[in-house]
Structure formats: C-alpha cells, structure tokens
Design a protein around this motif. Structure first.
Motif, PDB file in Angstrom:
ATOM      1  N   THR A 134       0.813  -1.215   0.000  1.00  0.00           N
ATOM      2  CA  THR A 134       0.000   0.000   0.000  1.00  0.00           C
ATOM      3  C   THR A 134       0.847   1.265   0.000  1.00  0.00           C
ATOM      4  OG1 THR A 134      -0.136   0.012   2.411  1.00  0.00           O
ATOM      5  CG2 THR A 134      -1.916  -1.110   1.204  1.00  0.00           C
ATOM      6  N   HIS A 135       2.096   1.157   0.474  1.00  0.00           N
ATOM      7  CA  HIS A 135       2.919   2.358   0.631  1.00  0.00           C
ATOM      8  C   HIS A 135       4.391   2.016   0.482  1.00  0.00           C
ATOM      9  CE1 HIS A 135       2.750   6.584   2.135  1.00  0.00           C
ATOM     10  NE2 HIS A 135       4.061   6.354   2.150  1.00  0.00           N
ATOM     11  N   VAL A 136       5.128   2.924  -0.135  1.00  0.00           N
ATOM     12  CA  VAL A 136       6.577   2.831  -0.230  1.00  0.00           C
ATOM     13  C   VAL A 136       7.152   4.098   0.395  1.00  0.00           C
ATOM     14  CG1 VAL A 136       8.555   2.864  -1.810  1.00  0.00           C
ATOM     15  CG2 VAL A 136       6.612   1.360  -2.277  1.00  0.00           C
ATOM     16  N   PHE A 137       8.142   3.932   1.265  1.00  0.00           N
ATOM     17  CA  PHE A 137       8.817   5.070   1.882  1.00  0.00           C
ATOM     18  C   PHE A 137      10.192   5.225   1.248  1.00  0.00           C
ATOM     19  CE2 PHE A 137       5.785   3.715   5.089  1.00  0.00           C
ATOM     20  CZ  PHE A 137       5.213   4.928   5.458  1.00  0.00           C
ATOM     21  N   ASP A 138      10.483   6.411   0.769  1.00  0.00           N
ATOM     22  CA  ASP A 138      11.778   6.759   0.197  1.00  0.00           C
ATOM     23  C   ASP A 138      12.585   7.405   1.316  1.00  0.00           C
ATOM     24  OD1 ASP A 138      13.800   7.277  -1.634  1.00  0.00           O
ATOM     25  OD2 ASP A 138      12.824   9.071  -2.442  1.00  0.00           O
ATOM     26  N   LEU A 139      13.491   6.631   1.909  1.00  0.00           N
ATOM     27  CA  LEU A 139      14.247   7.123   3.063  1.00  0.00           C
ATOM     28  C   LEU A 139      15.325   8.109   2.633  1.00  0.00           C
ATOM     29  CD1 LEU A 139      14.627   3.812   5.087  1.00  0.00           C
ATOM     30  CD2 LEU A 139      12.908   5.611   5.335  1.00  0.00           C
ATOM     31  N   LYS A 140      15.335   9.254   3.281  1.00  0.00           N
ATOM     32  CA  LYS A 140      16.266  10.338   2.973  1.00  0.00           C
ATOM     33  C   LYS A 140      17.019  10.741   4.241  1.00  0.00           C
ATOM     34  CE  LYS A 140      15.023  10.990  -1.312  1.00  0.00           C
ATOM     35  NZ  LYS A 140      15.944  10.846  -2.415  1.00  0.00           N
ATOM     36  N   PRO A 141      18.096  11.515   4.085  1.00  0.00           N
ATOM     37  CA  PRO A 141      18.840  11.986   5.264  1.00  0.00           C
ATOM     38  C   PRO A 141      17.931  12.752   6.227  1.00  0.00           C
ATOM     39  CG  PRO A 141      20.059  12.455   3.270  1.00  0.00           C
ATOM     40  CD  PRO A 141      18.694  11.966   2.838  1.00  0.00           C
ATOM     41  N   GLN A 142      18.378  12.830   7.444  1.00  0.00           N
ATOM     42  CA  GLN A 142      17.574  13.393   8.518  1.00  0.00           C
ATOM     43  C   GLN A 142      17.113  14.826   8.269  1.00  0.00           C
ATOM     44  OE1 GLN A 142      19.439  12.946  12.281  1.00  0.00           O
ATOM     45  NE2 GLN A 142      17.630  13.515  13.431  1.00  0.00           N
ATOM     46  N   HIS A 143      17.853  15.635   7.527  1.00  0.00           N
ATOM     47  CA  HIS A 143      17.492  17.041   7.354  1.00  0.00           C
ATOM     48  C   HIS A 143      16.304  17.271   6.421  1.00  0.00           C
ATOM     49  CE1 HIS A 143      20.299  16.255   4.032  1.00  0.00           C
ATOM     50  NE2 HIS A 143      19.614  17.178   3.374  1.00  0.00           N
ATOM     51  N   ASN A 189       9.375   8.143 -10.783  1.00  0.00           N
ATOM     52  CA  ASN A 189      10.843   8.096 -10.800  1.00  0.00           C
ATOM     53  C   ASN A 189      11.426   7.459  -9.552  1.00  0.00           C
ATOM     54  OD1 ASN A 189      11.080   9.160 -13.358  1.00  0.00           O
ATOM     55  ND2 ASN A 189      11.353  11.269 -12.644  1.00  0.00           N
ATOM     56  N   THR A 190      10.777   7.652  -8.420  1.00  0.00           N
ATOM     57  CA  THR A 190      11.243   7.010  -7.185  1.00  0.00           C
ATOM     58  C   THR A 190      11.112   5.500  -7.292  1.00  0.00           C
ATOM     59  OG1 THR A 190      10.675   8.942  -5.865  1.00  0.00           O
ATOM     60  CG2 THR A 190      10.880   6.848  -4.685  1.00  0.00           C
ATOM     61  N   LEU A 191       9.997   5.030  -7.806  1.00  0.00           N
ATOM     62  CA  LEU A 191       9.815   3.585  -7.996  1.00  0.00           C
ATOM     63  C   LEU A 191      10.815   3.052  -9.018  1.00  0.00           C
ATOM     64  CD1 LEU A 191       5.918   3.424  -8.004  1.00  0.00           C
ATOM     65  CD2 LEU A 191       7.470   2.713  -6.163  1.00  0.00           C
ATOM     66  N   LEU A 192      11.025   3.787 -10.095  1.00  0.00           N
ATOM     67  CA  LEU A 192      11.983   3.364 -11.119  1.00  0.00           C
ATOM     68  C   LEU A 192      13.399   3.325 -10.565  1.00  0.00           C
ATOM     69  CD1 LEU A 192      12.474   2.618 -14.073  1.00  0.00           C
ATOM     70  CD2 LEU A 192      12.691   5.063 -14.566  1.00  0.00           C
ATOM     71  N   MET A 228       3.650   2.137 -13.915  1.00  0.00           N
ATOM     72  CA  MET A 228       2.561   3.122 -13.922  1.00  0.00           C
ATOM     73  C   MET A 228       1.348   2.577 -13.167  1.00  0.00           C
ATOM     74  SD  MET A 228       3.403   5.936 -15.479  1.00  0.00           S
ATOM     75  CE  MET A 228       1.922   6.686 -16.100  1.00  0.00           C
ATOM     76  N   LYS A 229       1.052   1.320 -13.408  1.00  0.00           N
ATOM     77  CA  LYS A 229      -0.066   0.664 -12.720  1.00  0.00           C
ATOM     78  C   LYS A 229       0.192   0.644 -11.211  1.00  0.00           C
ATOM     79  CE  LYS A 229      -1.321  -3.992 -12.893  1.00  0.00           C
ATOM     80  NZ  LYS A 229      -1.499  -5.240 -13.638  1.00  0.00           N
TER      81      LYS A 229
END
Length: 144
Positions: A76-85, A98-101, A124-125
C-alpha cells in the motif's frame, strides 16, 4: 525495530505480484537479513556470532526463521528514506514514478531483454495503486 517482535517479509529486495483484483502484493523472500557491522552493534548483537557475507563488504548474514513472514502482504505504501534534514512528504506524478523506477533492481537489464516498455506500464499501474512518500532516515551513532 528488529527487537520489537515484528515479522520480516523481505530484506533489500522484494518481488511484487498482482492478484486477480489488480492489487499489488509483496512476496516473501528469504529468511535472512544482511546487516552491516555497525547495525549489529546498534542492535546489541555480536558480529562474531554470524557468518560474514563478502570479503569486499563488512556485512553479515542474520538468520530470521522465527521472525520470517511466509505469507504475501498487500503493498500500500513505499517510503523513500532520505537523510535526517529532509521533511516527510508525499510524492505524486513524475516524482512518484521516478522514485519507484530508481528503486528497481537491475533496471539496466530490462532494455537488454526488450522489456522496458512493458515494465514502464507495470510501474505506472503500481504508482496508481500505492502511496509513495519521502521519510526521514535517522542517523544513529555507534557506541564506542
């Protein structure tokens, strides 16, 4: 959190399968975590108790048979983990796609197999079916 008693479905890579209703499901992978020495120390685990995976990396194989989830889970959800700031925020449109790709394993092989167009359609789906958002990834210092 590893010590919380939660079940683990996949580590690093996961396969997604569509059900008869067109919903994406994450398939169980392999009952093992691959953790860096630093992560083991943060979890209070002794690296000498585990098999070293590679000469070129300081990663260890952590068996998780008792914690492994053997049934698929609806994605149901994907989290794109980024630096703390950075701040937590949802993605949409091209940023979501683009994040999924960008997180597709061995994407380069799709072109060589003439599967890029078919994969883009699947992506896309997927982007239409799930939420994708940026989330903070906390940096934790290793105790000395």
């Amino acid at each position: 959190h590893y010590h919380s008693g939660s079940k683990i479905l996949a580590d690093e890579l996961c396969a997604i399968q569509w059900d008869e209703h067109g919903d994406p499901w994450v398939m169980p992978s392999y009952p093992q975590l691959k953790l860096w020495r630093e992560s083991l120390h943060l979890l209070g685990m002794d690296p000498s108790q585990f098999q070293h995976l590679h000469d070129r990396e300081d990663k260890f194989a952590i068996p998780i048979h008792d914690r492994f989830l053997t049934t698929p889970v609806r994605l149901t959800h994907v989290f794109d983990l980024k630096p703390q700031h950075t701040e937590d925020r949802p993605y949409s449109g091209v940023e979501k796609f683009n994040t999924l790709l960008r997180n597709t394993y061995r994407y380069i092989f799709l072109g060589r197999m003439d599967m890029t167009q078919a994969y883009f359609a699947e992506l896309m789906k997927l982007a239409e079916k799930i939420s994708v958002s940026q989330a903070k990834r906390k940096k934790i210092a290793v105790p000395v």
